[in-house]
Design an enzyme around this catalytic site. Sequence first.
Site, PDB file in Angstrom:
ATOM      1  N   HIS A 106      74.379  39.153  70.914  1.00 20.25           N
ATOM      2  CA  HIS A 106      75.404  38.805  71.044  1.00 20.25           C
ATOM      3  C   HIS A 106      76.287  39.023  72.783  1.00 20.25           C
ATOM      4  O   HIS A 106      78.032  38.536  72.068  1.00 20.25           O
ATOM      5  CB  HIS A 106      76.072  37.385  69.998  1.00 20.25           C
ATOM      6  N   HIS A 120      85.827  34.079  67.277  1.00 21.80           N
ATOM      7  CA  HIS A 120      85.257  35.511  67.179  1.00 21.80           C
ATOM      8  C   HIS A 120      85.905  36.067  66.876  1.00 21.80           C
ATOM      9  O   HIS A 120      87.054  36.794  67.799  1.00 21.80           O
ATOM     10  CB  HIS A 120      84.245  36.094  68.620  1.00 21.80           C
ATOM     11  N   ASP A 143      78.030  41.033  66.610  1.00 22.11           N
ATOM     12  CA  ASP A 143      78.187  39.533  67.289  1.00 22.11           C
ATOM     13  C   ASP A 143      79.027  40.890  68.618  1.00 22.11           C
ATOM     14  O   ASP A 143      80.752  41.053  67.742  1.00 22.11           O
ATOM     15  CB  ASP A 143      79.171  38.542  66.408  1.00 22.11           C
TER      16      ASP A 143
END
Length: 558
Positions: free
Chosen positions: A393, A371, A196
Amino acid sequence: MSKKNIDKLSIFALGGVGEIGKNMYVIQYANDIVVVDCGLKFPEEDMLGIDIVIPDISYLTENRDKVRGILITHGHEDHIGGLPYVLKHLNVPIYGTRLTLGLIETKLKEAGLLGETKRHVITADSELKMGCITATFFKTNHSIPDSVGVCLETPEGNVVHTGDFKFDQTPVNDQYADLHKMAAIGQKGVLALLSDSTNSERPGYTGSERSVGAEIEEVFRKAKQRVIIATFASNIHRIQQVVDACVATRRKLTVIGRSMVNVVSIASELGYLNIPDGMLIEPEEVNKMAGDRVAILSTGSQGEPMSALTRMARSTHRKVDILPGDTVIIAATPIPGNERYVGRTVDELMRIGAHVIYGPGSITGVHVSGHGSQEELKLMLNMMRPKYFIPIHGEYRMLRQHGLLAESVGIPREDIFIVDNGETVEIQDGVARKGSKVPAGNILIDGLGVGDVGNIVLRDRKLLSQDGILVVVVTLSKQDGAILSGPDIISRGFVYVRESEGLLDEANRIVTSTLHRLMNENVNEWASLKTHVKDALGRFLYEQTRRRPMILPIIMEV
């Protein structure tokens, strides 16, 4: 030649790289395909009238007999929102944790797909055989409970997909990220890591969700009137902290906004939200209660025009008004592109006289990201120690930055692959290279239409929205081609007819003379007549107005 030399491992994204949203990643070895996530994204400003955007799955439908299933890492829209559309064309089993499947089932029920879709509940301890690929899972922290990362064991080696993650050392629900398991996977050896990249540009660490709870409670204590808090419906940890603040300050809570009501009821049913009996009240009861005894949990943290918060700010909500002196908390960071909508909503709330708490979480303390920031991304890279790294991502600059972080922890530049949607990374006998492209792009959804609006329709909509339309209606005689009636000119969104009679009379004359000239030259094909009328009229209107309306000639024969 051994079998291993013939077959290769392919890894690619059908959505989620070079953009935020519509996450869908594919891992293929020989005749086995495993898909991770199936999301949507919201339209960009130039996608006029489009509701949502999903990935192009033509590669998967062409190879449907090879697709072993779709693994879902967590229940956010950008990871599950495409399922109701994709499953209509690709009916394969779905695997997800309890809460994730609970949220998916609501969507499938609305789409009438619940009966025919195979759904399997997984936990972090599950092991799935998917052809020659074996899937295992590990717990991660994110802004929604029950999030997992995936390790796919293939004949070439292990491919790890982190899902969305951060490392929260004090999670609200005491669900800790499984660092032991991640380190053990790294110890065994990781061929390729997909990680990510959302916060790869943000230095340091992302704050703990628990720190937000204390800030929210503080705001609730200071507020003399009602508190309205808008956040993402799927942020169940945040919702729990709002409930806890209501308990601490003896307030009742009402929930408004369809997605928020849905998530609260599913999460409560499955035991992910703990709401004391008697705390929830109906929106109609809010106005009957003292302001300091009530709180409102609402959708609309992104300033969406039809959301509950925006309607309350404009005093167009059927059940709840915001009053001067109310406190409004916007507990979310605007998604890139939504800043203007959020700003507009904040302005409208302030005009009413509300006290508004908004802005980056680091300033207000009422929001933290789900995140991981740079140090957490490095920690993941160091635990996994992959041979090859594919940042996913995020928009291109985020992927690029994540690549630089990987270099900083010792991964050679040539082993880092920054890809676009549809670009494959092929690994054969342990050697990776960029492979051929597969079809990938946007499928636009407008109302009930899936993919029936393309670039040409969008171009027409853009033209109509900018310069309007001019319709020219003419009736011709079948015998000799003479004009029997018209030309009648109808203007919509181009000029106001009553104030532009001279311009339209001249346009009329040009259409008539063009048609007469074509008749004299024996041109009587409709397509040709229409093209000449459009060209002549378009040139004239551009000279006079510097605008290019859409010109639609309608020619009838009698």
